[in-house]
Scaffold this motif. Sequence first.
Motif, PDB file in Angstrom:
ATOM      1  N   TYR A 100      10.298   3.323 -11.266  1.00 22.68           N
ATOM      2  CA  TYR A 100       9.826   2.040 -12.032  1.00 22.68           C
ATOM      3  C   TYR A 100       9.779   2.243 -13.483  1.00 22.68           C
ATOM      4  O   TYR A 100       9.703   3.176 -13.989  1.00 22.68           O
ATOM      5  CB  TYR A 100       8.793   1.601 -11.157  1.00 22.68           C
ATOM      6  CG  TYR A 100       8.817   0.954  -9.860  1.00 22.68           C
ATOM      7  CD1 TYR A 100       9.282  -0.302  -9.854  1.00 22.68           C
ATOM      8  CD2 TYR A 100       8.760   1.987  -8.668  1.00 22.68           C
ATOM      9  CE1 TYR A 100       9.634  -0.749  -8.609  1.00 22.68           C
ATOM     10  CE2 TYR A 100       9.185   1.190  -7.590  1.00 22.68           C
ATOM     11  CZ  TYR A 100       9.641   0.005  -7.181  1.00 22.68           C
ATOM     12  OH  TYR A 100      10.002  -0.761  -6.081  1.00 22.68           O
ATOM     13  N   TYR A 105       4.218   4.645   4.465  1.00 23.14           N
ATOM     14  CA  TYR A 105       3.374   3.638   3.721  1.00 23.14           C
ATOM     15  C   TYR A 105       4.741   3.012   3.298  1.00 23.14           C
ATOM     16  O   TYR A 105       5.503   3.591   2.229  1.00 23.14           O
ATOM     17  CB  TYR A 105       2.493   3.740   2.991  1.00 23.14           C
ATOM     18  CG  TYR A 105       1.465   4.454   3.686  1.00 23.14           C
ATOM     19  CD1 TYR A 105       0.254   3.380   4.097  1.00 23.14           C
ATOM     20  CD2 TYR A 105       0.941   5.812   3.860  1.00 23.14           C
ATOM     21  CE1 TYR A 105      -0.818   3.878   4.758  1.00 23.14           C
ATOM     22  CE2 TYR A 105      -0.015   6.125   4.645  1.00 23.14           C
ATOM     23  CZ  TYR A 105      -0.891   5.241   4.968  1.00 23.14           C
ATOM     24  OH  TYR A 105      -2.154   5.939   5.813  1.00 23.14           O
ATOM     25  N   SER A 147       0.805  -1.039   0.060  1.00 25.38           N
ATOM     26  CA  SER A 147      -0.012  -0.017   0.091  1.00 25.38           C
ATOM     27  C   SER A 147       0.685   1.291   0.072  1.00 25.38           C
ATOM     28  O   SER A 147       1.767   1.318   0.602  1.00 25.38           O
ATOM     29  CB  SER A 147      -0.936  -0.057   1.222  1.00 25.38           C
ATOM     30  OG  SER A 147      -1.846   1.031   1.133  1.00 25.38           O
ATOM     31  N   ALA A 148       0.382   2.295  -0.757  1.00 28.90           N
ATOM     32  CA  ALA A 148       1.216   3.660  -0.734  1.00 28.90           C
ATOM     33  C   ALA A 148       0.342   4.550  -0.187  1.00 28.90           C
ATOM     34  O   ALA A 148       0.570   5.779  -0.136  1.00 28.90           O
ATOM     35  CB  ALA A 148       1.331   3.849  -2.402  1.00 28.90           C
ATOM     36  N   ARG A 179       3.593  10.410   3.982  1.00 33.63           N
ATOM     37  CA  ARG A 179       2.201  11.486   3.649  1.00 33.63           C
ATOM     38  C   ARG A 179       1.901  12.253   4.890  1.00 33.63           C
ATOM     39  O   ARG A 179       2.207  12.001   6.122  1.00 33.63           O
ATOM     40  CB  ARG A 179       0.795  10.415   3.590  1.00 33.63           C
ATOM     41  CG  ARG A 179       0.551   9.632   2.573  1.00 33.63           C
ATOM     42  CD  ARG A 179      -0.483   8.905   2.102  1.00 33.63           C
ATOM     43  NE  ARG A 179      -0.306   8.148   1.009  1.00 33.63           N
ATOM     44  CZ  ARG A 179      -1.089   8.667  -0.159  1.00 33.63           C
ATOM     45  NH1 ARG A 179      -1.627   9.792  -0.137  1.00 33.63           N
ATOM     46  NH2 ARG A 179      -1.041   7.897  -1.079  1.00 33.63           N
ATOM     47  N   ASP A 230      -2.200   1.163   9.202  1.00 36.67           N
ATOM     48  CA  ASP A 230      -1.395   0.568   8.419  1.00 36.67           C
ATOM     49  C   ASP A 230      -0.012   1.237   7.764  1.00 36.67           C
ATOM     50  O   ASP A 230       0.521   0.946   6.838  1.00 36.67           O
ATOM     51  CB  ASP A 230      -2.197   0.158   7.027  1.00 36.67           C
ATOM     52  CG  ASP A 230      -3.081   1.218   6.627  1.00 36.67           C
ATOM     53  OD1 ASP A 230      -2.850   2.336   7.140  1.00 36.67           O
ATOM     54  OD2 ASP A 230      -3.579   0.954   5.607  1.00 36.67           O
ATOM     55  N   GLY A 267       7.961   1.181  -2.694  1.00 35.44           N
ATOM     56  CA  GLY A 267       8.920   2.485  -2.423  1.00 35.44           C
ATOM     57  C   GLY A 267       8.364   2.914  -0.852  1.00 35.44           C
ATOM     58  O   GLY A 267       7.211   2.518  -0.668  1.00 35.44           O
ATOM     59  N   LEU A 268       8.750   3.886  -0.394  1.00 34.14           N
ATOM     60  CA  LEU A 268       8.404   4.418   0.823  1.00 34.14           C
ATOM     61  C   LEU A 268       7.661   5.749   0.430  1.00 34.14           C
ATOM     62  O   LEU A 268       8.183   6.542  -0.242  1.00 34.14           O
ATOM     63  CB  LEU A 268       9.665   4.980   1.728  1.00 34.14           C
ATOM     64  CG  LEU A 268      10.354   3.865   2.406  1.00 34.14           C
ATOM     65  CD1 LEU A 268      11.831   4.373   2.645  1.00 34.14           C
ATOM     66  CD2 LEU A 268       9.528   3.273   3.490  1.00 34.14           C
ATOM     67  N   VAL A 269       6.350   5.782   0.932  1.00 31.81           N
ATOM     68  CA  VAL A 269       5.399   7.113   0.651  1.00 31.81           C
ATOM     69  C   VAL A 269       5.135   7.783   2.106  1.00 31.81           C
ATOM     70  O   VAL A 269       4.575   6.982   2.640  1.00 31.81           O
ATOM     71  CB  VAL A 269       4.275   6.574  -0.152  1.00 31.81           C
ATOM     72  CG1 VAL A 269       3.366   7.676  -0.373  1.00 31.81           C
ATOM     73  CG2 VAL A 269       4.651   5.912  -1.418  1.00 31.81           C
ATOM     74  N   TRP A 316       4.007   5.447  -9.669  1.00 32.93           N
ATOM     75  CA  TRP A 316       5.516   4.831  -9.514  1.00 32.93           C
ATOM     76  C   TRP A 316       6.352   4.870 -10.798  1.00 32.93           C
ATOM     77  O   TRP A 316       7.492   4.749 -10.678  1.00 32.93           O
ATOM     78  CB  TRP A 316       5.137   2.938  -9.426  1.00 32.93           C
ATOM     79  CG  TRP A 316       4.737   2.689  -8.137  1.00 32.93           C
ATOM     80  CD1 TRP A 316       3.465   2.178  -7.659  1.00 32.93           C
ATOM     81  CD2 TRP A 316       5.285   3.135  -6.688  1.00 32.93           C
ATOM     82  NE1 TRP A 316       3.324   1.995  -6.377  1.00 32.93           N
ATOM     83  CE2 TRP A 316       4.224   2.549  -5.540  1.00 32.93           C
ATOM     84  CE3 TRP A 316       6.397   3.685  -6.219  1.00 32.93           C
ATOM     85  CZ2 TRP A 316       4.616   3.018  -4.329  1.00 32.93           C
ATOM     86  CZ3 TRP A 316       6.598   4.196  -4.735  1.00 32.93           C
ATOM     87  CH2 TRP A 316       5.838   3.314  -4.073  1.00 32.93           C
TER      88      TRP A 316
END
Lengths: 199, 91
Positions: free
Chosen positions: A184, B45, A33-34, B54, B4, B50-52, A179
């Motif tokens: 990516y 996250y 999850s982003a 927020r 999360d 990748g690291l996001v 991404w």
Amino acid sequence: MGIVSRGFFGRRREGDAELPPGQYLTHDFPVLSAGPTPRIGLDRWEFTIDTETGETHRWSWADLMKLPSETPTVDLHCVTKWSKLGTDWQGVSLDVLFEDVETSAEYALAYSYGGYTTNLPLEDLLDGKAWITYKFDGEDLTPPHGGPARLLVPHLYLWKSAKWVRGIRLMNEDWPGFWETAGYHNYGDPWREQRYQGD
Amino acid sequence: MSIDYLDGNALAGPLGEIFAVEVTTAVGTCAGCGAAGPVASLHVYGPEPGLVARCPSCEEVVLRLVRTPDAVWLDMRGAISLRIPMPEPRT
């Protein structure tokens, strides 16, 4: 005399599973999850296709449910190197949704509730290669896996199968997504191991 | 509902690879809502793909970091600025 049914050959044995380069087999269904998981009520859910000429095609959840669905069984390949084989989905083929869409655009940008985007050539969404799915393993698709509806484009790495899909924008120029703008690969073919830009 | 995400201290190692200063104590200003706070307070996250990171106020992306085999991709367009505490220069 044909005593061996097709079904005898039909199920792949795990040891023989052919995976794209660099992938390993998993049996669970990891969630990556982003951002926070969007919760979209079916009463306000909608899916749109916006063409390069500014035309908008719109479907409510009820509209989507009225369309003929398919039940593809496909292999999933995540860029983080896990693969899950023989997954069962139900959804509407993009070919059905594009039936009345007039376009000469070559590029598509899928966008999602929550703000995620991913780009791919329009031809990768057509000819039986992609679906808007709403059931996984016979059950309603759960929000962590992209429910109520997720784009499914299994011939590309799974980040192209946008969770919580909200629409597809058609464009004459390619527009890299979430991404794809952060290192990516722009296309993401698992069989050519196109993970990162330059691969 | 389970949380999360991690807090911004999860960025200390990856950012430490590219910055000579401790960035998690720097104050970032969100381009989405203008809220200012230490990088350590961001909601992070990932780490994969990748690291996001927020904004804890508006949930917009402030910073993204992807580690590829031969590079770090850092996207900070969601941050108006990053105020990094520094010692006074010697005169």
